[in-house]
Design a protein around this motif. Structure first.
Motif, short mmCIF file in Angstrom:
data_model
loop_
_atom_site.label_atom_id
_atom_site.label_comp_id
_atom_site.label_asym_id
_atom_site.label_seq_id
_atom_site.Cartn_x
_atom_site.Cartn_y
_atom_site.Cartn_z
N ALA A 1 -117.06 -91.74 38.21
CA ALA A 1 -117.95 -90.99 37.17
C ALA A 1 -118.51 -90.05 36.94
O ALA A 1 -117.88 -89.41 37.45
CB ALA A 1 -119.16 -91.58 37.90
N PRO A 2 -118.29 -89.85 35.40
CA PRO A 2 -118.87 -88.13 35.07
C PRO A 2 -119.49 -88.03 35.58
O PRO A 2 -119.24 -86.20 35.92
CB PRO A 2 -119.36 -88.42 33.10
CG PRO A 2 -118.04 -89.79 32.98
CD PRO A 2 -118.22 -90.91 34.38
N PRO A 3 -120.72 -88.34 36.51
CA PRO A 3 -121.68 -87.04 37.51
C PRO A 3 -121.23 -86.70 38.37
O PRO A 3 -121.52 -85.75 38.93
CB PRO A 3 -122.38 -88.22 37.17
CG PRO A 3 -122.69 -89.00 35.89
CD PRO A 3 -121.67 -89.57 35.63
N ARG A 4 -120.27 -87.73 39.30
CA ARG A 4 -120.04 -87.85 40.20
C ARG A 4 -118.34 -86.95 40.27
O ARG A 4 -118.45 -86.06 41.26
CB ARG A 4 -118.71 -89.03 40.41
CG ARG A 4 -120.15 -89.72 41.38
CD ARG A 4 -120.50 -89.45 42.36
NE ARG A 4 -121.81 -90.34 43.71
CZ ARG A 4 -122.05 -90.84 43.98
NH1 ARG A 4 -121.85 -89.63 45.44
NH2 ARG A 4 -122.77 -91.40 44.84
N MET A 5 -117.50 -86.63 38.96
CA MET A 5 -116.59 -85.96 38.88
C MET A 5 -117.41 -84.20 38.63
O MET A 5 -116.95 -83.17 39.57
CB MET A 5 -115.73 -86.50 37.40
CG MET A 5 -114.45 -85.42 37.56
SD MET A 5 -113.56 -85.70 38.76
CE MET A 5 -112.30 -84.63 37.74
N GLY B 1 -120.02 -93.89 30.70
CA GLY B 1 -121.32 -93.82 31.19
C GLY B 1 -121.25 -92.94 32.03
O GLY B 1 -120.43 -92.50 32.71
N ARG B 2 -122.35 -93.23 32.87
CA ARG B 2 -123.68 -92.55 33.58
C ARG B 2 -123.14 -93.16 35.17
O ARG B 2 -123.49 -93.13 36.36
CB ARG B 2 -124.70 -91.78 33.89
CG ARG B 2 -124.92 -90.91 32.95
CD ARG B 2 -125.93 -89.91 32.33
NE ARG B 2 -127.03 -89.77 33.48
CZ ARG B 2 -126.36 -88.70 33.67
NH1 ARG B 2 -126.16 -87.56 32.93
NH2 ARG B 2 -127.19 -87.67 35.68
N GLY B 3 -123.04 -94.24 35.30
CA GLY B 3 -123.31 -95.42 36.31
C GLY B 3 -122.20 -95.29 37.42
O GLY B 3 -121.36 -94.70 37.29
N HIS B 4 -122.43 -95.44 38.54
CA HIS B 4 -121.40 -96.20 39.92
C HIS B 4 -121.23 -96.62 40.67
O HIS B 4 -123.36 -97.26 40.55
CB HIS B 4 -121.35 -94.40 40.35
CG HIS B 4 -122.47 -93.89 40.71
ND1 HIS B 4 -122.99 -93.63 42.33
CD2 HIS B 4 -123.97 -92.43 40.42
CE1 HIS B 4 -124.48 -93.51 42.41
NE2 HIS B 4 -123.87 -92.81 41.73
N ARG C 1 -118.93 -83.11 42.77
CA ARG C 1 -117.95 -82.60 43.89
C ARG C 1 -117.00 -81.89 43.11
O ARG C 1 -116.14 -80.82 44.00
CB ARG C 1 -117.22 -84.30 43.72
CG ARG C 1 -117.90 -85.71 44.13
CD ARG C 1 -116.90 -86.31 45.02
NE ARG C 1 -117.23 -87.60 45.69
CZ ARG C 1 -117.94 -88.72 46.05
NH1 ARG C 1 -116.62 -89.32 44.44
NH2 ARG C 1 -118.55 -89.40 46.63
N GLY C 2 -116.40 -81.59 42.02
CA GLY C 2 -115.62 -80.84 41.27
C GLY C 2 -113.99 -81.18 41.56
O GLY C 2 -113.37 -80.71 41.16
N PHE C 3 -113.58 -82.96 42.08
CA PHE C 3 -112.46 -83.11 41.75
C PHE C 3 -112.68 -84.46 42.19
O PHE C 3 -113.99 -85.37 42.07
CB PHE C 3 -111.80 -82.27 43.36
CG PHE C 3 -112.41 -83.06 44.96
CD1 PHE C 3 -111.56 -84.49 45.02
CD2 PHE C 3 -113.41 -82.92 45.41
CE1 PHE C 3 -112.14 -84.75 46.56
CE2 PHE C 3 -114.15 -83.77 46.33
CZ PHE C 3 -113.47 -84.02 47.05
N ASP C 4 -111.95 -85.61 42.34
CA ASP C 4 -111.94 -87.13 42.15
C ASP C 4 -110.69 -87.27 43.32
O ASP C 4 -109.74 -87.36 43.36
CB ASP C 4 -111.05 -87.45 40.39
CG ASP C 4 -111.41 -89.12 41.25
OD1 ASP C 4 -111.65 -89.36 41.39
OD2 ASP C 4 -110.36 -89.81 39.73
N PRO C 5 -111.65 -87.75 44.58
CA PRO C 5 -110.62 -88.43 45.83
C PRO C 5 -109.81 -89.15 45.09
O PRO C 5 -109.00 -89.73 45.61
CB PRO C 5 -112.06 -89.26 45.94
CG PRO C 5 -113.86 -88.43 45.73
CD PRO C 5 -113.25 -88.20 44.64
N ALA C 6 -110.59 -90.89 44.39
CA ALA C 6 -108.89 -91.83 44.15
C ALA C 6 -108.26 -90.69 43.36
O ALA C 6 -106.86 -90.99 43.22
CB ALA C 6 -109.83 -92.74 43.20
#
Length: 207
Positions: free
Chosen positions: A106-110, A141-144, A113-118
């Motif tokens: 999700a864009p807000p998570r990215m 969207g913003r949902g996760h 965090r500054g990185f994508d775990p997956a």
């Protein structure tokens, strides 16, 4: 190892990413946690809608769960390589043909965090398998899904779109399989973009 590294390891021994105990300088987890993780049984199933087969290297508990947390919430990026190696060596060979595609964050998570775990896990797995990596999906969207209950996850799946043509055979990679709602959304986008086979590979699965 240089003198400074030796001195540093003597003053502050490396800590296990799973339990926090001291471990060997070159190791990500300690011997005890390595043995516990090694005893965890992989899970193979038909997968959620749109997925041909779903495989997870371990149930989402114990050491395996701690490693997911270490990557996602403590940003211990070397954990991704350990996770990918386990997935590579334990997954049935007939599942591993294809191009690796990460489940998009999700864009807000990215941003937070500054990185994508997956994404980190997918890159490590592609390198281990010596296969291609395709960044052909995006989450809108913003949902996760984190923090949502099972019913809400299923009824309100994330919006996933293909931003490029999908490989014909896909290895869809994520850290955890929970309800399968996100994997289904990814599979639908991939198949609309040209994928004929979608196999999901995750490090853990919630039972």
């Amino acid at each position: 190892m240089g003198l400074l590294q030796v001195a540093s390891s003597l003053l502050a021994p490396p800590l296990c990413a799973a339990c926090g105990r001291s471990c060997r300088a070159e190791a990500v987890i300690c011997t005890r946690c390595s043995r516990t993780l090694g005893a965890a049984a992989p899970i193979l199933s038909g997968g959620p809608q749109g997925i041909d087969r779903a495989w997870s290297s371990a149930p989402h508990d114990g050491v395996a769960r701690s490693l997911v947390g270490a990557l996602k919430f403590r940003r211990l990026l070397p954990v991704a390589e350990l996770m990918a190696d386990r997935m590579h060596w334990l997954a049935p060979g007939h599942l591993l043909g294809g191009v690796v595609v990460p489940v998009p964050a999700a864009p807000p998570r990215m941003r937070s965090r500054g990185f994508d775990p997956a994404g980190e896990l997918a890159m490590a797995l592609a390198a281990s398998l010596e296969t291609d990596l395709a960044l052909c999906l995006a989450r809108r969207g913003r949902g996760h899904q984190v923090g949502r209950g099972r019913a809400e996850r299923i009824s309100r799946p994330p919006l996933i779109e293909a931003i490029a043509a999908a490989p014909r055979s896909v290895l869809l990679v994520d850290d955890v399989l929970t309800t399968g709602a996100t994997l289904t959304s990814c599979a639908m986008a991939l198949r609309a973009a040209g994928a004929k086979r979608v196999v999901a590979l995750t490090f853990t699965r919630r039972l």
